[in-house]
Design an enzyme around this catalytic site. Structure first.
Site, PDB file in Angstrom:
ATOM      1  N   HIS A  66       0.825  -1.205   0.000  1.00  0.00           N
ATOM      2  CA  HIS A  66       0.000   0.000   0.000  1.00  0.00           C
ATOM      3  C   HIS A  66       0.859   1.255   0.000  1.00  0.00           C
ATOM      4  O   HIS A  66       0.462   2.296   0.505  1.00  0.00           O
ATOM      5  CB  HIS A  66      -0.930   0.020   1.217  1.00  0.00           C
ATOM      6  CG  HIS A  66      -1.904  -1.114   1.234  1.00  0.00           C
ATOM      7  ND1 HIS A  66      -1.653  -2.270   1.917  1.00  0.00           N
ATOM      8  CD2 HIS A  66      -3.101  -1.273   0.634  1.00  0.00           C
ATOM      9  CE1 HIS A  66      -2.679  -3.102   1.749  1.00  0.00           C
ATOM     10  NE2 HIS A  66      -3.562  -2.533   0.975  1.00  0.00           N
TER      11      HIS A  66
ATOM     12  N   ASP B  56       0.454   5.473   4.561  1.00  0.00           N
ATOM     13  CA  ASP B  56       0.556   5.836   3.157  1.00  0.00           C
ATOM     14  C   ASP B  56       0.152   7.279   2.880  1.00  0.00           C
ATOM     15  O   ASP B  56       0.057   7.699   1.728  1.00  0.00           O
ATOM     16  CB  ASP B  56      -0.264   4.880   2.293  1.00  0.00           C
ATOM     17  CG  ASP B  56      -1.722   4.794   2.737  1.00  0.00           C
ATOM     18  OD1 ASP B  56      -2.152   5.670   3.512  1.00  0.00           O
ATOM     19  OD2 ASP B  56      -2.415   3.866   2.323  1.00  0.00           O
ATOM     20  N   GLY B  57      -0.101   8.059   3.940  1.00  0.00           N
ATOM     21  CA  GLY B  57      -0.337   9.488   3.776  1.00  0.00           C
ATOM     22  C   GLY B  57      -1.697   9.879   3.260  1.00  0.00           C
ATOM     23  O   GLY B  57      -1.902  11.029   2.872  1.00  0.00           O
ATOM     24  N   ASP B  58      -2.655   8.954   3.282  1.00  0.00           N
ATOM     25  CA  ASP B  58      -3.965   9.268   2.699  1.00  0.00           C
ATOM     26  C   ASP B  58      -5.032   9.578   3.741  1.00  0.00           C
ATOM     27  O   ASP B  58      -6.206   9.712   3.406  1.00  0.00           O
ATOM     28  CB  ASP B  58      -4.439   8.116   1.812  1.00  0.00           C
ATOM     29  CG  ASP B  58      -4.787   6.857   2.604  1.00  0.00           C
ATOM     30  OD1 ASP B  58      -4.413   6.763   3.799  1.00  0.00           O
ATOM     31  OD2 ASP B  58      -5.417   5.957   2.029  1.00  0.00           O
TER      32      ASP B  58
ATOM     33  N   GLY C  32      -5.754  12.261   5.579  1.00  0.00           N
ATOM     34  CA  GLY C  32      -6.438  13.536   5.387  1.00  0.00           C
ATOM     35  C   GLY C  32      -7.390  13.499   4.221  1.00  0.00           C
ATOM     36  O   GLY C  32      -8.532  13.974   4.305  1.00  0.00           O
TER      37      GLY C  32
ATOM     38  N   THR D 171      -9.443   2.220   6.681  1.00  0.00           N
ATOM     39  CA  THR D 171      -9.650   2.087   8.117  1.00  0.00           C
ATOM     40  C   THR D 171     -10.432   3.261   8.680  1.00  0.00           C
ATOM     41  O   THR D 171     -11.388   3.074   9.438  1.00  0.00           O
ATOM     42  CB  THR D 171      -8.298   1.984   8.834  1.00  0.00           C
ATOM     43  OG1 THR D 171      -7.526   0.934   8.245  1.00  0.00           O
ATOM     44  CG2 THR D 171      -8.496   1.689  10.310  1.00  0.00           C
TER      45      THR D 171
ATOM     46  N   ARG E 288      -1.448  -0.442   9.613  1.00  0.00           N
ATOM     47  CA  ARG E 288      -0.299  -0.429   8.719  1.00  0.00           C
ATOM     48  C   ARG E 288       0.948   0.129   9.384  1.00  0.00           C
ATOM     49  O   ARG E 288       2.068  -0.155   8.992  1.00  0.00           O
ATOM     50  CB  ARG E 288      -0.610   0.420   7.478  1.00  0.00           C
ATOM     51  CG  ARG E 288      -1.614  -0.218   6.569  1.00  0.00           C
ATOM     52  CD  ARG E 288      -1.771   0.608   5.319  1.00  0.00           C
ATOM     53  NE  ARG E 288      -2.983   0.241   4.635  1.00  0.00           N
ATOM     54  CZ  ARG E 288      -3.542   0.967   3.693  1.00  0.00           C
ATOM     55  NH1 ARG E 288      -2.997   2.103   3.352  1.00  0.00           N
ATOM     56  NH2 ARG E 288      -4.638   0.564   3.090  1.00  0.00           N
TER      57      ARG E 288
ATOM     58  N   GLY F  30      -5.249   9.370  13.266  1.00  0.00           N
ATOM     59  CA  GLY F  30      -6.652   9.152  13.602  1.00  0.00           C
ATOM     60  C   GLY F  30      -7.047   9.828  14.897  1.00  0.00           C
ATOM     61  O   GLY F  30      -8.144  10.398  15.010  1.00  0.00           O
TER      62      GLY F  30
END
Length: 566
Positions: free
Chosen positions: A217, A391-393, A395, A437, A536, A551
């Site tokens: 990912h 994976d920086g996603d 936001g 998630t 992850r 989160g």
């Protein structure tokens, strides 16, 4: 890979639609995935696989006679939503029960798990087997905590063959678990992948180096090492995987997998050395495969997978199959399936609601508007925090989910929905659009919170507090996180406790919420020194230390924004 893009927001769905048009003889497009377009015997166990997009040919490419009956597809590198999983399963149910197979990632575990609960409540027998083959992501004695990488392919091949042979659900589950327990993988990356529309890769590898123990990912490896010639790389891969060889095991299915940007010629060069080393280690290779089977967009790298065979597993590994990307053995005689009208979800409808509850629903819509504003402003920062070990996603996913929830609750309000129904609709929309998630957690959070409300009366202060407790309990029960795991739960637990205590002390809801939001913010920042134990980030724990959990931070931002709104 990322050059041919219209809208990055719709890249995954557009790719799935195009795939379905090319391979219509195998699959039919449904919302959130594909199902077999050929007839299937009534009573057959349905093997349904899935995960995020970006891994082609996983997972849609596995659908066809002898393998999967359907595949669920999330956004790029994000778990499909609970609603999508349930929807695809209903379309692919043949009456023999359903085996759900997916890689062991927190978002998938949560979304597939909640969907399974809903389907079981509808009378469908659903079993779950997570693939846990990545030896780099957890030690030997914690096999079931490992990630699923290229082992997905070999495990799903066995599961599909067992179901195609007519085995009952108990036996299909048993065989699939056996295949997973005997499957081991290890991979390396020479360069990171780039998300559609992005200008930079999710991670980079220093010049002349390679990342060992990569994820699929866009996660970086657990450590870097110098690039070595093919023979030395083969030795690294083989020795790492064979280190966990079961006693007495000799025959094996072997897969050398490319991750998206490694040329087949390179894989063939590597295979020569891999095969020699395996034979020298007294391994009998059974129908080995070399190619792209589980990719990571345009990642440069490869992985080696070994599934140790017994007589039963070998039979299913060699069994015939016919899918868009993998064919083996005799040709299947097929005929087009006849699909039920109305198998897709119908438009949402809402029951009667009192005027007071409709007023509360409008108030909740205003709160969703506030949430969307704060998450849109914080999108880049939340992505930055998430990128340290993910994976920086985060936001992007939070903004996308909040936007969908905002639209859904406003549509519900316009349709006359009460508070309970309106917030539940917002939660489902959040999960369905955001995926992953965070999408699963926030979809569950809002839906569980809504269960404390009613469509017959206004939302009271006590209902808000009770809803917070219900949401927290469901997230911990279904997500498995506990305080100290470095997740949203680390901020949510003290938030709920402070909210309940403040109300018992006689504070107004606004005062209590403000106090709780301050506590939540402190708790979120206090996650920085923790080591992640779920999700992850766990295999990259050292990279996460010193940075708060994304989160938990996003929850604190939302709590503070709502405090101001109240």
């Amino acid at each position: 890979m990322t050059k041919i893009v219209d809208d990055p927001e719709t890249f995954a769905s557009a790719a799935l639609a195009g795939f379905s048009r090319v391979y219509g003889r195998y699959v039919r497009l449904v919302k959130g995935g594909v199902v077999r377009s050929t007839a299937v015997p009534r009573g057959k166990v349905s093997v349904i696989v899935g995960g995020g997009s970006g891994h082609y040919p996983a997972f849609a490419g596995y659908v066809g006679p002898g393998m999967a009956d359907a595949a669920v597809a999330g956004e790029i590198f994000a778990s499909p939503s609970t609603a999508a999983v349930a929807r695809v399963c209903r379309n692919a149910d043949h009456g023999g029960g359903i085996l759900l197979g997916f890689g062991n990632y927190a978002g998938d575990v949560l979304n597939f798990g909640v969907a399974a609960e809903r389907l079981r409540a509808e009378g469908i027998d659903v079993r779950i087997v997570t693939v846990t083959d990545d030896v780099a992501s957890a030690p030997t004695d914690s096999h079931l905590q490992r990630r699923g990488i290229a082992g997905d392919f070999v495990v799903f091949k066995v599961a599909g063959a067992a179901a195609e042979a007519g085995l009952a659900i108990d036996e299909v589950e048993r065989v699939t678990r056996l295949a997973n327990a005997r499957t081991f993988s290890f991979g390396v990356a020479f360069g990171g992948c780039t998300l559609p529309g992005a200008t930079e890769p999710l991670f980079t590898v220093p010049k002349g180096m390679m990342a060992l123990g990569l994820g699929i990912h866009g996660e970086p490896g657990i450590r870097d090492a110098r690039i070595v010639p093919a023979g030395e790389l083969a030795k690294l891969l083989v020795e790492t995987v064979l280190a966990e060889r079961p006693a007495g095991a000799r025959r094996a299915a072997v897969l050398l997998n490319g991750l998206g940007a490694t040329k087949y010629e390179e894989l063939f060069v590597l295979w020569g050395a891999v095969e020699n080393l395996l034979q020298a280690a007294d391994v009998d290779l059974v129908a080995p495969e070399v190619g792209e089977y589980v990719t990571s967009l345009d990642m440069q790298g490869c992985s080696l997978t070994v599934m140790w065979l017994d007589e039963e597993l070998e039979r299913y590994w060699l069994a015939p199959c016919d899918t868009p990307v993998f064919r083996r053995g005799e040709t299947f005689a097929t005929e087009p399936a006849v699909f039920k009208a109305g198998a897709e979800d119908e438009a949402l409808t809402f029951g009667p609601a009192s005027g007071a509850s409709r007023d509360s629903a409008r108030c909740l819509a205003g709160i969703l508007d506030t949430m969307l504003s704060v998450l849109s402003e914080a999108e880049a920062e939340l992505g930055r925090i998430d990128a340290f070990a993910g994976d920086g996603d985060h936001g992007q996913g939070m903004r996308r989910g909040a936007n969908a929830a905002h639209d859904a609750i406003n549509q519900a309000v316009a349709s006359g929905a009460g508070a309970k129904s309106a917030l539940a609709a917002a939660g489902d929309a959040w999960a369905d659009r955001a995926g992953g998630t965070s999408g699963a957690i926030w979809g569950l959070l809002l839906r569980s919170w809504s269960s404390a409300f009613s469509d017959d009366k206004a939302v009271g202060d006590a209902d808000v507090v009770r809803g917070a407790r219900l949401a927290l309990d469901d997230i911990m029960r279904l997500g498995g996180a506990r305080p100290g795991d470095k997740t949203l739960v680390d901020a949510f637990v003290p938030f709920v406790a402070a909210l309940e205590t403040a109300r018992k002390d006689g504070l107004s809801l606004k005062e209590a919420w403000q106090k709780a939001s301050d506590t939540c913010d402190e708790a979120a920042q206090a996650t920085a020194p923790l080591t992640p134990r779920l999700g992850r980030a766990r295999p990259l724990a050292e990279r996460s230390i010193g940075h708060p959990d994304a989160g938990a931070v996003s929850l604190a931002l939302i709590a503070k924004a709502i405090a101001a709104r109240l």
